[in-house]
Each structure stands twice: as structure tokens, then as C-alpha cells.
Design an enzyme around this catalytic site. Structure first.
Site, PDB file in Angstrom:
ATOM      1  N   GLU A  36     -12.084  -8.390 -56.165  1.00  0.00           N
ATOM      2  CA  GLU A  36     -12.579  -7.517 -57.245  1.00  0.00           C
ATOM      3  C   GLU A  36     -14.071  -7.242 -57.073  1.00  0.00           C
ATOM      4  OE1 GLU A  36     -11.484  -9.316 -60.969  1.00  0.00           O
ATOM      5  OE2 GLU A  36      -9.356  -8.875 -60.663  1.00  0.00           O
ATOM      6  N   HIS A 127     -14.509  19.639 -49.276  1.00  0.00           N
ATOM      7  CA  HIS A 127     -13.449  20.311 -48.513  1.00  0.00           C
ATOM      8  C   HIS A 127     -13.137  21.701 -49.080  1.00  0.00           C
ATOM      9  CE1 HIS A 127     -10.128  20.784 -45.868  1.00  0.00           C
ATOM     10  NE2 HIS A 127      -9.269  20.865 -46.854  1.00  0.00           N
ATOM     11  N   LYS A 189      -4.403  26.728 -37.705  1.00  0.00           N
ATOM     12  CA  LYS A 189      -3.904  25.378 -37.436  1.00  0.00           C
ATOM     13  C   LYS A 189      -2.636  25.158 -38.254  1.00  0.00           C
ATOM     14  CE  LYS A 189      -6.091  21.639 -39.234  1.00  0.00           C
ATOM     15  NZ  LYS A 189      -7.219  20.719 -39.418  1.00  0.00           N
TER      16      LYS A 189
HETATM   17  C1  R5P Z   1      -8.814  19.598 -42.765  1.00  0.00           C
HETATM   18  O1  R5P Z   1      -8.401  20.730 -43.054  1.00  0.00           O
HETATM   19  C2  R5P Z   1     -10.246  19.321 -42.476  1.00  0.00           C
HETATM   20  O2  R5P Z   1     -11.047  20.443 -42.698  1.00  0.00           O
HETATM   21  C3  R5P Z   1     -10.440  18.813 -41.067  1.00  0.00           C
HETATM   22  O3  R5P Z   1     -10.107  19.848 -40.158  1.00  0.00           O
HETATM   23  C4  R5P Z   1      -9.591  17.612 -40.796  1.00  0.00           C
HETATM   24  O4  R5P Z   1      -9.775  16.644 -41.792  1.00  0.00           O
HETATM   25  C5  R5P Z   1      -9.923  17.005 -39.452  1.00  0.00           C
HETATM   26  O5  R5P Z   1      -9.101  15.895 -39.255  1.00  0.00           O
HETATM   27  P1  R5P Z   1      -8.914  15.265 -37.828  1.00  0.00           P
HETATM   28  O6  R5P Z   1     -10.268  14.987 -37.252  1.00  0.00           O
HETATM   29  O7  R5P Z   1      -8.143  13.985 -38.100  1.00  0.00           O
HETATM   30  O8  R5P Z   1      -8.114  16.222 -37.015  1.00  0.00           O
END
Ligand code: R5P
Length: 296
Positions: A36, A127, A189
Site C-alpha cells: 500500500e 493520445h 495502421k
Molecule cells: C497508438 O495509437 C499510439 O499512438 C502509438 O502508435 C502506440 O502506442 C505505439 O505502440 P508500440 O510502440 O507498442 O507499437
């Protein structure tokens, strides 16, 4: 005004208190034998504006509990306003229910901060800025683009800025503009929400003999950036630079980026980064924002 740094302050408490010419509070933070968290303030906080600096990189949950206990305690001790500075805001990527039944984690975190008593929240390059609407008070999202452009402008030549996914489009467009209208490309992506695996679309980019700057908000495992970096390396990019606000770089991410062709990583000091990362200081940006807030 009093500035208090918690376990994840990463030195920003000291720099920001100096820049603001504000007192730096003494806070005891400990862990009980069972895990804790213990928090104790030693200063008189009554009628003060208290700035709590806690960047919530791993261990995120422990740092968030520390922050919640500190916000509530500062209010109990009679402070005027609590300004939470969370330069890296954990859980920001889980900002919606991607699969049925999932927690919208950032909503829960921001609601908890508000109900603990946080009046203001300052963060850096969250984000998605829209998710800050879950915070009941005033939330400010600071853009680090000018600081990155300043760091890069003498380093890159004839650069192309690259967004590794749609979410980074605005970041890439803004950086390209600040690097004097360099071109930018946006990849798409696709992430398998169950396995976490990603793939990128094939995008024909003319990058031979040019420097590439890949920009993203977070580098975690490095998979996203490494996938793009090796692709553009194979298409003849001269140097590949990575610009990311929050370089979590978990596991072997740093080496993964190096072996995919990345020459240098620029990241903010919103969290602790390994040696070899070029650190861009975010303290001036944050202290200006605090100053503007208390003056308004
Ligand atoms: C996700 O949309 C974020 O903007 C990053 O692209 C993501 O967190 C990157 O993660 P990693 O380095 O594990 O591919």
C-alpha cells in the site's frame, strides 16, 4: 503557490518550481510492506495553490493511487486549488470500447481525479485531446511540436515527416509546417484488437536520399515505429529520426528501433528515458501554462 513532486516527477518538480519561483514542498512517499502507498505533506498548504507533479509511467497504477491520495489530502489540508500536472497520462490509449465489454479506462481515471478534488489538469500531447472532456474541471493539453522543431531544425536536411498511423496525422502536419513546409506522409495502421498485432498498408513514398522524421505520441514496444522505419530504410531514406512525446520504450524497444534503421530518438522528459535518447525539456512549456492558469 507550492509545487510538490511525487514519485514520477522525473525532476520536473525541481525545474518547474525554479521557473515559477515557487516553494518546493516536502512530501514523504513510501510503500507499506504489503504494497500500500503512504503519502504525507510536511508543509502548510492552507490557502495555497498546490501544483502536484506526477507523470504516470510504469508502475502506472501505483503512481495514480499516489496522485489520488495526494490530491485529496491537499484539499483536506485546506489548499485553495489543486493543479495536477501529469505530463504523461497513463491509460489515455484506452479511450473507447474497442471490443464489447471493455473498460473506457481514461474516463475512469479522469473521473477519479476530478472527484478526488483536482481543479485543473495539465498534460502534454495526450493520445487524443477529446478524451480530456471526461475530466470535470479545466484540462489543458500542451503541444510539444515547437520544442521538437527547434531541436531538429539544425539536424535534418530536406526532411520528410511521417505519421505511422492516422492518429499522428495532425502531429506530422504541424511538425512539417514548423520544419518549413517539409512534406509529410500518413500510413494506415491496422491492429488486431485481440492479439495486439499490427500491420501497415503499403504506401509508395519517395524518400530516397532524404531524411525521414517519424512522429508519434507514444513509443511503447517500438513495434509501430520499427515497422515503418525498416520499410522506409529499404526505400533509401538517408537518416531516420524518431520524434515521440512519451518514450516508454518497454523491453527491448530501444534496440528494436536501432536495428530497424533509426539513427536517433528525440523524446520529452515527461518520463524517464534510457541513455541514448535525445531529451527535449518540457518544463518551460508546463511552467508557462501554470503561470497563465493562475493569472487567468
Ligand atoms: C497508438 O495509437 C499510439 O499512438 C502509438 O502508435 C502506440 O502506442 C505505439 O505502440 P508500440 O510502440 O507498442 O507499437
Amino acid at each position: 503557490m507550492i509545487v510538490a513532486g511525487l514519485s514520477g516527477a522525473n525532476g520536473l518538480d525541481l525545474t518547474i518550481s525554479n521557473l515559477l519561483k515557487a516553494k518546493l514542498a516536502k512530501v514523504d512517499l513510501r510503500k507499506f510492506p504489503d504494497g500500500e502507498t503512504y503519502v504525507r505533506f510536511h508543509d502548510d498548504l492552507s490557502d495555497e495553490n498546490v501544483v502536484l507533479i506526477q507523470t504516470t509511467y510504469p508502475e502506472q497504477d501505483r503512481r495514480l493511487v499516489e496522485l489520488l491520495l495526494s490530491v485529496d489530502t491537499a484539499k483536506d489540508l485546506g489548499c485553495r486549488k489543486v493543479i495536477v500536472v501529469a505530463p504523461y497520462l497513463a491509460y489515455s490509449r484506452q479511450d473507447r470500447r474497442f471490443l464489447d465489454g471493455e473498460a473506457v479506462s481514461i474516463k475512469t481515471i479522469l473521473k477519479l481525479l476530478g472527484s478526488a478534488g483536482a481543479d485543473y489538469l495539465i498534460t502534454v500531447d495526450v493520445h487524443k485531446a477529446e478524451s480530456l472532456a471526461y475530466f470535470p474541471g479545466k484540462a489543458i493539453n500542451l503541444s510539444p511540436t515547437s520544442a521538437f522543431a527547434e531541436a531538429l531544425k539544425e539536424v535534418v536536411s530536406n526532411p520528410v515527416v511521417i505519421a505511422p498511423d492516422q492518429g499522428a496525422l495532425n502531429r506530422a502536419a504541424e511538425l512539417a509546417k514548423q520544419l518549413h513546409s517539409s512534406e509529410y506522409f500518413v500510413f494506415r495502421k491496422f491492429r488486431d484488437r485481440v492479439t495486439g498485432m499490427i500491420r501497415h498498408e503499403v504506401l509508395e513514398v519517395d524518400i530516397s536520399d532524404r531524411d525521414a522524421v517519424i512522429i508519434d505520441d507514444i513509443v511503447s514496444t517500438g513495434t509501430t515505429i520499427a515497422s515503418i522505419a525498416s520499410y522506409i530504410r529499404d526505400r533509401g531514406a538517408s537518416k531516420i529520426y524518431v520524434v515521440c512525446s512519451h518514450a516508454l520504450l518497454v523491453g527491448d524497444a530501444f534496440n528494436k528501433l536501432a536495428s530497424s534503421g533509426v539513427s536517433k530518438i528525440y523524446a520529452l522528459n515527461t518520463l524517464a528515458t534510457p541513455n541514448g535518447v535525445e531529451v527535449v525539456d518540457t518544463a518551460p512549456l508546463i511552467s508557462d501554462a501554470i503561470n497563465n492558469l493562475v493569472r487567468s
